[in-house]
Scaffold this motif. Structure first.
Motif, mmCIF file in Angstrom:
data_model
loop_
_atom_site.group_PDB
_atom_site.id
_atom_site.type_symbol
_atom_site.label_atom_id
_atom_site.label_comp_id
_atom_site.label_asym_id
_atom_site.label_seq_id
_atom_site.Cartn_x
_atom_site.Cartn_y
_atom_site.Cartn_z
ATOM 1 N N THR A 169 -10.460 -6.471 1.546
ATOM 2 C CA THR A 169 -9.116 -5.775 1.250
ATOM 3 C C THR A 169 -9.528 -4.907 0.040
ATOM 4 O OG1 THR A 169 -8.204 -7.326 -0.385
ATOM 5 C CG2 THR A 169 -7.668 -7.795 1.784
ATOM 6 N N PRO A 170 -8.842 -3.926 -0.439
ATOM 7 C CA PRO A 170 -8.995 -3.263 -1.413
ATOM 8 C C PRO A 170 -9.382 -3.671 -2.978
ATOM 9 C CG PRO A 170 -7.078 -2.298 -0.472
ATOM 10 C CD PRO A 170 -7.331 -3.665 0.277
ATOM 11 N N ALA B 208 -7.104 5.449 1.547
ATOM 12 C CA ALA B 208 -8.171 4.688 1.334
ATOM 13 C C ALA B 208 -7.820 3.117 1.177
ATOM 14 C CB ALA B 208 -8.551 5.215 -0.052
ATOM 15 N N LEU B 209 -6.574 2.853 0.949
ATOM 16 C CA LEU B 209 -6.376 1.643 0.966
ATOM 17 C C LEU B 209 -6.352 0.867 2.450
ATOM 18 C CD1 LEU B 209 -3.251 1.441 -1.707
ATOM 19 C CD2 LEU B 209 -5.417 0.516 -1.917
ATOM 20 N N TYR C 203 0.804 -1.284 0.116
ATOM 21 C CA TYR C 203 0.199 0.023 -0.053
ATOM 22 C C TYR C 203 0.740 1.178 -0.100
ATOM 23 C CZ TYR C 203 -3.790 -3.292 1.387
ATOM 24 O OH TYR C 203 -4.634 -4.228 1.371
ATOM 25 N N ARG D 231 -9.976 0.373 3.711
ATOM 26 C CA ARG D 231 -10.665 -0.662 2.959
ATOM 27 C C ARG D 231 -10.072 -2.097 3.482
ATOM 28 N NH1 ARG D 231 -14.828 -2.937 0.676
ATOM 29 N NH2 ARG D 231 -14.319 -4.069 -1.062
ATOM 30 N N ASP D 232 -9.065 -2.238 4.031
ATOM 31 C CA ASP D 232 -8.477 -3.562 4.392
ATOM 32 C C ASP D 232 -8.923 -3.583 5.895
ATOM 33 O OD1 ASP D 232 -6.937 -5.622 5.375
ATOM 34 O OD2 ASP D 232 -5.351 -4.959 3.756
#
Length: 175
Positions: free
Chosen positions: A76-77, A58-59, A17, A62-63
């Motif tokens: 996960t993304p 954002a990554l 990431y 999202r995880d």
């Protein structure tokens, strides 16, 4: 019952990431310089840093693993999976390979594995900051969700003692 958010981002995924965030920063800076010229290098760096930071956040956001009333969602993304509660055999709070405390769920099925919900440093003092408070809340929320689902949880005695002494989280009781 509310949704409980947990999850552990592995070191490998964290580095990935961060690499994506650096690449986005570099790309935005390069694009900005190509469009507006070298005289705008500082502005390009600022815009690139904001863009890279936004992508990185954002990554990481999202995880996540979310425990809902009807299922567990591991996201996960780039992928998402659903684990029904009937696949969860038990929960355990033990030491992981890095001498951290790990709260994991043991799963059954065609690929019997585990789902790590939390990994925290050992508790050696009362809550001292926001990080400790959030982790204390997460441990309590996860324990309440597992108790509501009637999933047995095993806690090492030294972990149970430290949680009780420092964070005032009582050890699980046998039903």
């Amino acid at each position: 019952m509310s949704v409980v958010r947990a999850g552990v981002v592995s070191t490998r995924r964290s580095l990935f990431y961060c690499l994506i965030a650096v690449l986005v920063t570099t790309g935005v800076v390069g694009l900005f310089l190509a469009m507006f010229g070298v005289n705008r290098v500082i502005t390009g760096l600022l815009v690139g840093a904001v863009g890279g930071f936004a992508v990185g956040v954002a990554l990481f956001v999202r995880d996540v693993i979310e425990l809902h009333e009807h299922a567990i969602y591991a996201r996960t993304p780039f992928r998402s999976s659903t684990v029904p509660w009937d696949r969860v055999v038990a929960g355990r709070f033990t030491l992981d390979e890095h001498a951290r405390w790990a709260l994991a769920l043991d799963l059954n099925g065609e690929s019997a594995d585990e789902l790590v919900l939390l990994s925290i440093p050992p508790v050696i003092r009362p809550v001292t900051g926001a990080y400790d408070m959030r982790k204390r809340e997460q441990v309590s929320e996860i324990r309440e969700m597992l108790r509501a689902k009637r999933i047995p949880i095993t806690v090492l005695p030294e972990i149970a003692g430290a949680l009780n002494q420092h964070w005032q989280i009582a050890p699980p009781t046998a039903r």
